[in-house]
Design a protein around this motif. Structure first.
Motif, PDB file in Angstrom:
ATOM      1  N   THR A   1       3.373  -6.438  13.813  1.00 19.58           N
ATOM      2  CA  THR A   1       4.396  -5.397  13.217  1.00 19.58           C
ATOM      3  C   THR A   1       4.443  -5.154  11.410  1.00 19.58           C
ATOM      4  O   THR A   1       4.584  -6.816  12.003  1.00 19.58           O
ATOM      5  CB  THR A   1       5.779  -5.018  13.804  1.00 19.58           C
ATOM      6  OG1 THR A   1       5.928  -5.305  15.346  1.00 19.58           O
ATOM      7  CG2 THR A   1       7.315  -4.538  13.259  1.00 19.58           C
ATOM      8  N   ALA A   2       4.668  -4.840  11.184  1.00 16.72           N
ATOM      9  CA  ALA A   2       5.084  -4.822   9.401  1.00 16.72           C
ATOM     10  C   ALA A   2       6.022  -3.727   8.812  1.00 16.72           C
ATOM     11  O   ALA A   2       6.219  -2.455  10.023  1.00 16.72           O
ATOM     12  CB  ALA A   2       3.143  -4.661   8.514  1.00 16.72           C
ATOM     13  N   TYR A   3       7.037  -4.330   8.529  1.00 22.76           N
ATOM     14  CA  TYR A   3       8.103  -3.656   7.874  1.00 22.76           C
ATOM     15  C   TYR A   3       7.813  -2.887   6.494  1.00 22.76           C
ATOM     16  O   TYR A   3       7.306  -3.444   5.797  1.00 22.76           O
ATOM     17  CB  TYR A   3       9.165  -4.100   8.193  1.00 22.76           C
ATOM     18  CG  TYR A   3       9.463  -4.550   9.157  1.00 22.76           C
ATOM     19  CD1 TYR A   3      10.192  -3.666  10.033  1.00 22.76           C
ATOM     20  CD2 TYR A   3       8.753  -6.472   9.792  1.00 22.76           C
ATOM     21  CE1 TYR A   3      10.237  -4.527  11.307  1.00 22.76           C
ATOM     22  CE2 TYR A   3       9.389  -6.188  11.536  1.00 22.76           C
ATOM     23  CZ  TYR A   3       9.833  -4.673  12.379  1.00 22.76           C
ATOM     24  OH  TYR A   3      10.404  -5.415  13.671  1.00 22.76           O
ATOM     25  N   VAL A   4       7.896  -1.365   6.476  1.00 22.05           N
ATOM     26  CA  VAL A   4       8.026  -1.120   5.387  1.00 22.05           C
ATOM     27  C   VAL A   4       9.379  -0.678   4.685  1.00 22.05           C
ATOM     28  O   VAL A   4      10.644  -0.395   5.215  1.00 22.05           O
ATOM     29  CB  VAL A   4       7.455   0.583   5.208  1.00 22.05           C
ATOM     30  CG1 VAL A   4       7.584   1.853   3.015  1.00 22.05           C
ATOM     31  CG2 VAL A   4       5.868   0.425   6.722  1.00 22.05           C
ATOM     32  N   ILE A   5       9.543  -1.562   3.462  1.00 22.36           N
ATOM     33  CA  ILE A   5      10.905  -1.665   3.230  1.00 22.36           C
ATOM     34  C   ILE A   5      11.719  -0.953   1.347  1.00 22.36           C
ATOM     35  O   ILE A   5      12.633  -1.815   1.022  1.00 22.36           O
ATOM     36  CB  ILE A   5      11.510  -3.680   3.464  1.00 22.36           C
ATOM     37  CG1 ILE A   5      10.579  -4.445   1.546  1.00 22.36           C
ATOM     38  CG2 ILE A   5      11.487  -3.248   4.291  1.00 22.36           C
ATOM     39  CD1 ILE A   5      11.169  -5.891   1.696  1.00 22.36           C
ATOM     40  N   GLY A   6      10.701  -0.429   1.140  1.00 25.75           N
ATOM     41  CA  GLY A   6      10.991   0.227   0.146  1.00 25.75           C
ATOM     42  C   GLY A   6      10.215   0.193  -1.506  1.00 25.75           C
ATOM     43  O   GLY A   6       9.542  -0.792  -1.590  1.00 25.75           O
ATOM     44  N   GLY A   7      10.759   0.482  -1.885  1.00 30.01           N
ATOM     45  CA  GLY A   7      11.265   1.597  -2.422  1.00 30.01           C
ATOM     46  C   GLY A   7      11.214   2.511  -1.984  1.00 30.01           C
ATOM     47  O   GLY A   7      10.031   3.338  -1.147  1.00 30.01           O
ATOM     48  N   GLU A   8      11.525   4.238  -3.063  1.00 28.75           N
ATOM     49  CA  GLU A   8      12.193   4.953  -2.457  1.00 28.75           C
ATOM     50  C   GLU A   8      10.170   6.206  -2.052  1.00 28.75           C
ATOM     51  O   GLU A   8      10.342   6.669  -1.711  1.00 28.75           O
ATOM     52  CB  GLU A   8      12.223   6.106  -3.605  1.00 28.75           C
ATOM     53  CG  GLU A   8      12.473   7.489  -3.030  1.00 28.75           C
ATOM     54  CD  GLU A   8      13.060   8.826  -4.261  1.00 28.75           C
ATOM     55  OE1 GLU A   8      13.273   9.675  -4.650  1.00 28.75           O
ATOM     56  OE2 GLU A   8      13.778   8.352  -4.735  1.00 28.75           O
ATOM     57  N   GLY A   9       8.892   5.785  -3.244  1.00 30.42           N
ATOM     58  CA  GLY A   9       7.994   5.818  -3.407  1.00 30.42           C
ATOM     59  C   GLY A   9       7.575   5.657  -1.912  1.00 30.42           C
ATOM     60  O   GLY A   9       6.503   6.409  -1.829  1.00 30.42           O
ATOM     61  N   ILE A  10       7.686   4.496  -2.129  1.00 32.57           N
ATOM     62  CA  ILE A  10       6.929   3.426  -0.633  1.00 32.57           C
ATOM     63  C   ILE A  10       7.197   4.387   0.602  1.00 32.57           C
ATOM     64  O   ILE A  10       6.135   4.730   1.245  1.00 32.57           O
ATOM     65  CB  ILE A  10       6.697   1.834  -0.984  1.00 32.57           C
ATOM     66  CG1 ILE A  10       6.669   1.898  -2.292  1.00 32.57           C
ATOM     67  CG2 ILE A  10       6.580   1.617   0.107  1.00 32.57           C
ATOM     68  CD1 ILE A  10       4.635   1.998  -2.449  1.00 32.57           C
ATOM     69  N   TYR A  11       8.433   5.039   0.491  1.00 29.92           N
ATOM     70  CA  TYR A  11       8.923   5.199   2.331  1.00 29.92           C
ATOM     71  C   TYR A  11       8.873   6.422   2.389  1.00 29.92           C
ATOM     72  O   TYR A  11       8.155   6.767   3.380  1.00 29.92           O
ATOM     73  CB  TYR A  11      10.370   5.261   1.974  1.00 29.92           C
ATOM     74  CG  TYR A  11      11.066   4.105   2.024  1.00 29.92           C
ATOM     75  CD1 TYR A  11      10.916   2.896   3.270  1.00 29.92           C
ATOM     76  CD2 TYR A  11      12.137   4.379   1.468  1.00 29.92           C
ATOM     77  CE1 TYR A  11      12.009   2.540   3.419  1.00 29.92           C
ATOM     78  CE2 TYR A  11      13.400   2.964   2.024  1.00 29.92           C
ATOM     79  CZ  TYR A  11      13.061   1.792   2.997  1.00 29.92           C
ATOM     80  OH  TYR A  11      14.040   1.100   2.526  1.00 29.92           O
ATOM     81  N   THR A  12       8.263   7.292   1.223  1.00 27.66           N
ATOM     82  CA  THR A  12       7.513   8.645   1.299  1.00 27.66           C
ATOM     83  C   THR A  12       6.323   8.278   1.393  1.00 27.66           C
ATOM     84  O   THR A  12       5.721   9.464   2.536  1.00 27.66           O
ATOM     85  CB  THR A  12       8.017   9.363  -0.654  1.00 27.66           C
ATOM     86  OG1 THR A  12       9.320   9.545  -0.308  1.00 27.66           O
ATOM     87  CG2 THR A  12       7.618  10.741   0.202  1.00 27.66           C
ATOM     88  N   LEU A  13       5.238   7.315   0.399  1.00 32.19           N
ATOM     89  CA  LEU A  13       3.827   7.256   1.440  1.00 32.19           C
ATOM     90  C   LEU A  13       3.731   6.257   3.397  1.00 32.19           C
ATOM     91  O   LEU A  13       2.872   7.647   2.985  1.00 32.19           O
ATOM     92  CB  LEU A  13       3.135   6.350  -0.071  1.00 32.19           C
ATOM     93  CG  LEU A  13       3.248   7.010  -1.478  1.00 32.19           C
ATOM     94  CD1 LEU A  13       2.221   5.903  -2.468  1.00 32.19           C
ATOM     95  CD2 LEU A  13       2.359   7.754  -1.374  1.00 32.19           C
TER      96      LEU A  13
END
Length: 161
Positions: free
Chosen positions: A96-108
């Protein structure tokens, strides 16, 4: 490998204001968040990484940044793209890998996610960073656990047969 975003967001999808949470600290949420991501790699943007330097999350940090650079942190890895970040996580033998931000990273990463673990904070807050909208037809709410001052939701990408 499962790709999971983790975020705390208000009813209006606000996740931050001036680099901080826009609501008073919720220690129980911070504890469950830190515990969840502690043993896995996290994927985050450069600004989020730099804001967490004093207390880095995860066992490795995959920092997505347009600029090529090295980090003075042994556990940090530079990624140039979503695919690059996923390859790095896979090279770390992560389940598992966790995406933790910010806004642009969440969107990508939104199109690539398998799951979302969202701490839903009641109320609407003023902010300058937001969690991206998602299509409810593409996601299924798997669980919802109420806590004092937030509700933890786990969303799973709906499979199409």
């Amino acid at each position: 490998m499962e790709l999971v975003s983790v975020a705390a967001l208000a009813e209006n999808n606000v996740i931050g204001r001036d680099g901080e949470l826009p609501w008073p600290s919720i220690p129980e949420d911070k504890r469950q968040y830190r515990s969840r991501i502690a043993d896995d790699p996290v994927i985050l943007g450069r600004k989020t990484f730099e804001s967490m330097l004093d207390d880095l999350p995860g066992r490795a940090q995959i920092v997505l940044s347009r600029s090529t650079r090295e980090f003075d942190v042994e556990t940090a890895h530079h990624a140039r793209s979503v695919d690059d970040a996923i390859e790095i996580a896979e090279s770390l033998d992560a389940e598992t890998a966790y995406v933790i931000g910010g806004e642009g990273i969440y969107t990508l990463f939104q199109p690539s996610l398998d799951r979302m673990v969202l701490s839903r904070v009641p109320g609407e807050y003023e902010g300058d960073t937001f969690y991206p909208e998602w299509d409810d037809d593409e996601w299924r709410l798997e669980s919802e656990t109420p806590y004092d001052r937030f509700t933890l939701q786990e969303w799973v990408r709906a499979t199409t047969d």
